[in-house]
Motif scaffolding. Structure first.
Motif, PDB file in Angstrom:
ATOM      1  N   CYS A   1      -3.423   9.293   2.403  1.00  0.00           N
ATOM      2  CA  CYS A   1      -4.517   9.206   1.427  1.00  0.00           C
ATOM      3  C   CYS A   1      -5.361  10.465   1.427  1.00  0.00           C
TER       4      CYS A   1
ATOM      5  N   LEU B   1       0.827  -1.207   0.000  1.00  0.00           N
ATOM      6  CA  LEU B   1       0.000   0.000   0.000  1.00  0.00           C
ATOM      7  C   LEU B   1       0.862   1.257   0.000  1.00  0.00           C
ATOM      8  N   GLN B   2       1.956   1.214   0.732  1.00  0.00           N
ATOM      9  CA  GLN B   2       2.863   2.362   0.751  1.00  0.00           C
ATOM     10  C   GLN B   2       3.468   2.603  -0.627  1.00  0.00           C
TER      11      GLN B   2
ATOM     12  N   MET C   1      -8.751   1.365  -0.356  1.00  0.00           N
ATOM     13  CA  MET C   1      -7.959   2.575  -0.572  1.00  0.00           C
ATOM     14  C   MET C   1      -8.362   3.274  -1.863  1.00  0.00           C
TER      15      MET C   1
ATOM     16  N   ALA D   1      -7.733  -4.449   0.982  1.00  0.00           N
ATOM     17  CA  ALA D   1      -7.192  -3.170   1.439  1.00  0.00           C
ATOM     18  C   ALA D   1      -6.969  -2.212   0.266  1.00  0.00           C
ATOM     19  N   LEU D   2      -6.499  -2.737  -0.852  1.00  0.00           N
ATOM     20  CA  LEU D   2      -6.328  -1.898  -2.042  1.00  0.00           C
ATOM     21  C   LEU D   2      -7.666  -1.319  -2.498  1.00  0.00           C
TER      22      LEU D   2
ATOM     23  N   LEU E   1      -1.015   5.833   6.771  1.00  0.00           N
ATOM     24  CA  LEU E   1      -1.534   5.574   5.434  1.00  0.00           C
ATOM     25  C   LEU E   1      -2.819   6.346   5.172  1.00  0.00           C
TER      26      LEU E   1
ATOM     27  N   PHE F   1     -11.645   2.490   4.289  1.00  0.00           N
ATOM     28  CA  PHE F   1     -10.200   2.416   4.486  1.00  0.00           C
ATOM     29  C   PHE F   1      -9.778   2.805   5.902  1.00  0.00           C
TER      30      PHE F   1
END
Length: 313
Positions: A307, A64-65, A133, A129-130, A303, A291
């Protein structure tokens, strides 16, 4: 499962941001990310610092980062001509299951056997999770993540408003998708970019002949051995002389021709997966409300902050 290949991208073009400031028209840079490779990379990268104690979402947070950094950087890829545009067009492909249709074609094709449970347990959370996001994700079942990347590159390259397609993976399979300077392959870890000239320099053949090359020399990571007695140099010489395997004189491969064509079928990425119709689908619009819970679950509040900041540009 054999750990996904991280082929050296030596002598590739330096990894630099875009150099042009031309903004007279709207052009898109499309980023296509190999989520499975990134998950492997972060999982084993963390091992160097955690003394073998795997955090439940450690590799997920790492991926994710990486994706968020692309979003924060916008469309900065060398050779693009859209400086100043802040929208990011991005999609991530993952292997929802390890096996694919290729396992029915070749019994020794790679499987999930030997995959560490701590790594396997993060595949599906990564996809969820993606999506939370706000990133488009393609969890592949019958096809592989590589096929999704190839299909997405094909679809995006047909859009005249797409100036450049960046495929983020060092996997040599994806070299077959590179086209001129418009569809390029990027190794983010080594910070290198390869266009068609770079692919030829490394492998000795043009991108469309990469499946033929792999068929002849084999791909240990994917589980097929190639044709005995034919190394990379000889394979490149044959392909540059005769073209694709189908055009080889009958005496070149003899009774091994059918096996070579089978391996070529394994190496050829599918480009017809109906992943999306319009590139606009890939535009990142910010994280979804879900998220926040994911950031809390992963113990990664930073995170969420990043975002929110990126979405407010």
């Amino acid at each position: 499962m054999t750990r996904r290949s991280t082929n050296q991208l030596r002598e590739a073009k330096p990894f630099t941001p875009l150099a042009s400031s031309h903004v007279s028209e709207r052009f898109y840079v499309v980023h296509l990310v190999d989520g499975t490779y990134e998950l492997f990379r972060h999982f084993y990268g963390l091992r160097r610092f955690t003394k073998g104690v795997d955090r439940p979402y450690g590799a997920v947070v790492g991926v994710l980062q990486t994706v968020l950094q692309m979003i924060e950087n916008g469309d900065r890829v060398k050779g693009s001509a859209s400086r100043g545009l802040v929208d990011t067009y991005i999609g991530v492909a993952t292997d929802h299951v390890i096996e694919s249709f290729r396992n029915r074609l070749w019994a020794d094709y790679k499987t999930g056997a030997g995959l560490e449970p701590a790594l396997l347990a993060q595949f599906h959370p990564l996809e969820e999770a993606l999506a939370a996001m706000g990133v488009v994700v393609w969890p592949m079942i019958e096809l592989e993540a590589d096929d999704a990347l190839a299909s997405a590159a094909h679809i995006a390259s047909e859009d005249e408003e797409v100036q450049k397609v960046a495929i983020w993976t060092p996997d040599k399979d994806l070299a077959q998708c590179v086209r001129d300077t418009r569809v390029v392959q990027i190794d983010g870890r080594r910070k290198t970019i390869r266009d068609a000239a770079g692919i030829r320099e490394k492998f000795g053949v043009d991108p469309p002949l990469i499946p033929d090359l792999l068929a002849l020399v084999g791909d240990a990571a994917d589980g097929y051995p190639g044709i005995p007695g034919i190394g990379a140099k000889t394979a490149a010489q044959l392909l540059n002389r005769y073209g694709q395997i189908e055009d080889f004189p009958s005496n070149v491969l003899g009774e091994r021709r059918d096996l070579a064509l089978l391996f070529k079928n394994l190496a050829t990425l599918r480009t017809d997966a109906p992943l999306f119709k319009k590139v606009e689908t890939l535009r990142w619009r910010g994280a979804t409300p879900a998220f926040a819970a994911w950031a809390d679950r992963m113990k990664a509040p930073r995170l969420l902050e990043r975002c929110e900041k990126a979405a407010g540009r």
